[in-house]
Design an enzyme around this catalytic site. Structure first.
Site, short mmCIF file in Angstrom:
data_model
loop_
_atom_site.label_atom_id
_atom_site.label_comp_id
_atom_site.label_asym_id
_atom_site.label_seq_id
_atom_site.Cartn_x
_atom_site.Cartn_y
_atom_site.Cartn_z
N HIS A 307 0.20 -2.22 2.31
CA HIS A 307 0.65 -0.92 2.72
C HIS A 307 1.40 -0.92 4.11
O HIS A 307 1.01 -1.89 4.98
CB HIS A 307 -0.49 0.23 2.78
CG HIS A 307 -0.10 1.59 2.59
ND1 HIS A 307 0.58 2.20 3.79
CD2 HIS A 307 0.05 2.29 1.53
CE1 HIS A 307 0.79 3.57 3.29
NE2 HIS A 307 0.61 3.66 1.97
N ASP A 365 -2.86 2.77 -5.48
CA ASP A 365 -2.53 2.44 -6.65
C ASP A 365 -3.66 1.38 -7.37
O ASP A 365 -3.41 1.24 -8.55
CB ASP A 365 -1.04 2.13 -6.86
CG ASP A 365 -0.14 3.03 -6.55
OD1 ASP A 365 -0.43 4.10 -7.06
OD2 ASP A 365 0.80 2.99 -5.54
N1 CMC Z 1 1.34 -9.21 -2.56
C1 CMC Z 1 1.63 -10.15 -1.70
N2 CMC Z 1 2.05 -10.30 -0.57
C2 CMC Z 1 2.32 -9.18 -0.14
C3 CMC Z 1 1.98 -7.93 -0.70
C4 CMC Z 1 1.41 -8.08 -1.75
N3 CMC Z 1 1.21 -6.86 -2.39
N4 CMC Z 1 2.45 -7.00 0.29
C5 CMC Z 1 2.92 -7.61 1.25
N5 CMC Z 1 2.98 -8.79 1.09
C6 CMC Z 1 3.23 -9.85 2.14
C7 CMC Z 1 4.59 -10.26 2.26
O1 CMC Z 1 5.09 -11.03 1.44
C8 CMC Z 1 4.91 -10.50 3.80
O2 CMC Z 1 4.47 -11.66 3.97
P1 CMC Z 1 5.53 -12.78 4.94
O3 CMC Z 1 5.04 -11.98 6.10
O4 CMC Z 1 4.84 -14.06 4.79
O5 CMC Z 1 6.95 -12.61 4.66
C9 CMC Z 1 3.87 -9.56 4.52
O6 CMC Z 1 3.06 -9.23 3.50
C10 CMC Z 1 4.39 -8.37 4.87
O7 CMC Z 1 5.23 -7.58 3.61
P2 CMC Z 1 6.41 -6.70 3.80
O8 CMC Z 1 6.88 -6.34 2.57
O9 CMC Z 1 6.91 -6.88 5.10
O10 CMC Z 1 5.42 -5.22 4.01
P3 CMC Z 1 5.97 -3.92 3.79
O11 CMC Z 1 5.22 -2.81 4.87
O12 CMC Z 1 7.30 -3.77 4.00
O13 CMC Z 1 5.43 -3.47 2.40
C11 CMC Z 1 4.22 -2.67 0.57
C12 CMC Z 1 4.52 -2.38 1.97
C13 CMC Z 1 3.61 -1.35 -0.01
C14 CMC Z 1 5.64 -2.13 -0.33
C15 CMC Z 1 4.02 -3.96 0.03
O14 CMC Z 1 2.82 -4.17 0.55
C16 CMC Z 1 4.02 -4.16 -1.45
O15 CMC Z 1 5.09 -4.67 -2.04
N6 CMC Z 1 2.63 -3.96 -2.39
C17 CMC Z 1 2.63 -4.04 -3.71
C18 CMC Z 1 3.40 -2.57 -4.19
C19 CMC Z 1 2.54 -1.56 -3.97
O16 CMC Z 1 1.27 -1.64 -4.36
N7 CMC Z 1 2.96 -0.30 -3.73
C20 CMC Z 1 2.15 0.80 -3.80
C21 CMC Z 1 2.02 1.24 -2.26
S1 CMC Z 1 0.98 2.79 -1.90
C22 CMC Z 1 1.45 4.01 -2.79
C23 CMC Z 1 2.88 4.32 -2.37
O17 CMC Z 1 3.01 4.77 -1.06
O18 CMC Z 1 3.54 4.46 -3.10
#
Ligand code: CMC
Length: 433
Positions: A307, A365
């Site tokens: 998140h 989720d």
């Molecule tokens: N699985 C694997 N690796 C992950 C995940 C995940 N679900 N989420 C983040 N990471 C890793 C990412 O690869 C990165 O690694 P590195 O530093 O080595 O490059 C690091 O963690 C930071 O990730 P980010 O993409 O910069 O983080 P963010 O804050 O931009 O993304 C997120 C937040 C929710 C989009 C992401 O965690 C994600 O894609 N989760 C899966 C989709 C999901 O479950 N979404 C629902 C979110 S909650 C409901 C809502 O608000 O909609």
């Protein structure tokens, strides 16, 4: 909001700038850069806005480090235990938990508004049988602007209450009609004698001559699902609603834009993606260990994990994990294979360095799809269910945006394209390989 006594000092080359620090009611600090470009010629650079406050807000407080979520001061855990979705709707939109009288009046309003204009039903006929419920929901809510022109320019509290009643009540009817249309089933009209959630389940699952009677546990699980989705401060779809609303676009258009923003797999589409992931593991495409290996190799993401804000745990995930258990127990489905796989994935991920180092925990989720699946709601409706839940948050934020000193949202950029060059006539252009 108050001003900190200390300012932030920014030095660019030989120039020194003092920037005020503002403090929120929970002590969060923000450097106020509103005059930065005027004073220094510089802008701030923050792709994804992870460090940018776009507004002040009285609605919802999230502390991602401590796993705190409060609406108008009330912890989500207390609301989940003692309140209902509709009470939470009123809290978010009108600012206080309702008195019994206010609650009854609002209920009356929801009953009066639950039917759709009969002409609007032709819109459902216009969609193909395989029409996506999310696109139908967004289109039909946008069309409200045509059906309710008197609410395009909301001026009074009474007009606002009416618009709220229309959206909160009719969104159930639209969602259920979209679902039934996709199956070619006859539409089931709302029943004014049922509660908000029971009525929705009735419109989804009743058939002529056989009314669907949900159990208390099913109604409770749905109410909880909607309640935990009700608001989450400046997430992508809410920011979209505020951004569109900042142009003084009407409430219906702004909400419709929010629905579109919610659709993506990284936002409201994640609950369906979690079920796809669990199903593919159940069907033996990959084991839990193999799946996690692929995640760690960055070939895929662990859906329902991670998140932008929560870095210790997501309190909503805890509530829904328990709710999924309770619902399955009540339905006598003690061993849902998907719930077992979800728990195995969660345990494996929470003890794995990859996820620990990146502070990745189950989000709302991860377990919500299990609840929806147990309620018999099909996967293509999951983002729609999220949208029904998020409706009060969107409305509350739209109202806050419109009642405050409005400023159109208009971020800047750092341009990295070609510098000025002269136009070349088509015959003189170099061929491209
Ligand atoms: N699985 C694997 N690796 C992950 C995940 C995940 N679900 N989420 C983040 N990471 C890793 C990412 O690869 C990165 O690694 P590195 O530093 O080595 O490059 C690091 O963690 C930071 O990730 P980010 O993409 O910069 O983080 P963010 O804050 O931009 O993304 C997120 C937040 C929710 C989009 C992401 O965690 C994600 O894609 N989760 C899966 C989709 C999901 O479950 N979404 C629902 C979110 S909650 C409901 C809502 O608000 O909609």
């Amino acid at each position: 909001m108050s001003k900190n006594t200390q300012n932030a000092i920014l030095t660019i080359g030989d120039e020194r700038y003092e920037l005020p620090v503002i403090v929120g009611s929970e002590g969060e600090r923000a450097i106020d850069v509103r005059n930065l470009r005027n004073d220094s010629g510089c802008i701030t650079f923050d792709p994804g806005y992870a460090n940018t406050g776009s507004c002040t807000s009285d609605i919802t407080f999230v502390d991602g480090e401590r796993g705190i979520l409060r609406h108008r001061g009330y912890p989500v855990e207390q609301l989940a235990e003692h309140s209902s979705f509709i009470e939470t709707v009123m809290l978010l939109i009108f600012g206080e938990l309702p008195t019994q009288r206010e609650r009854d009046t609002f209920r009356e309003m929801l009953i009066n508004q639950e039917l759709l204009h009969e002409d609007l039903l032709h819109h459902f006929e216009g969609f193909p049988p395989y029409g996506q419920p999310m696109s139908i929901l967004s289109a039909v809510i946008n069309s409200f602007a045509s059906y309710h022109p008197d609410l395009l320019d909301i001026q009074t509290p009474e007009e606002f209450r009416l618009a709220v009643g229309k959206i909160i009540s009719k969104v159930r009817t639209i969602a259920a009609f979209a679902y039934r249309k996709s199956l070619g089933k006859p539409l089931v009209y709302p029943d004014p004698n049922r509660s908000y959630c029971a009525n929705f389940l009735h419109m989804m699952f009743s058939i002529p001559y056989k009314e669907f009677e949900p159990t208390r546990a099913q109604v409770r699980a749905l109410s909880l699902f909607l309640l935990v989705h009700a608001d989450h401060e400046q997430n992508c779809s809410t920011s979209t609603v505020r951004m569109v609303g900042s142009t003084q676009a009407n409430l219906f258009a702004s909400i419709s834009a929010g629905i579109c923003a919610l659709w993506g797999r990284l936002h409201g589409g994640a609950n369906a993606a979690v079920i796809d992931m669990l199903e593919s593991i159940r069907q033996g495409d990959l084991t839990v260990t193999e799946y996690l290996e692929k995640v760690k190799n960055k070939e895929m993401r662990l859906m329902g994990f991670g998140h932008r804000v929560y870095k210790s745990f997501d309190p909503r995930a805890r509530i829904l994990k328990q709710a999924a258990h309770d619902l399955l127990l009540e339905q006598d489905k003690h061993n849902d294979p998907l719930l077992e796989i979800a728990k195995e994935l969660e345990n494996a991920a929470l003890s794995d360095d990859f996820f620990i180092e990146r502070s990745l925990y189950p989000n709302v989720d991860f377990y919500s799809g299990i609840i929806l699946r147990t309620l018999g709601i099909p996967v293509n409706m999951y983002p729609v269910m999220f949208a029904i839940g998020r409706m009060p948050g969107w409305i509350a934020h739209w109202a806050e945006e419109n009642h405050g000193p409005t400023k159109i949202h208009r971020p800047r950029q750092v341009y990295t394209g070609p510098v000025q060059r002269d136009y070349v006539a088509i015959d003189d252009r170099e061929p491209r390989g």
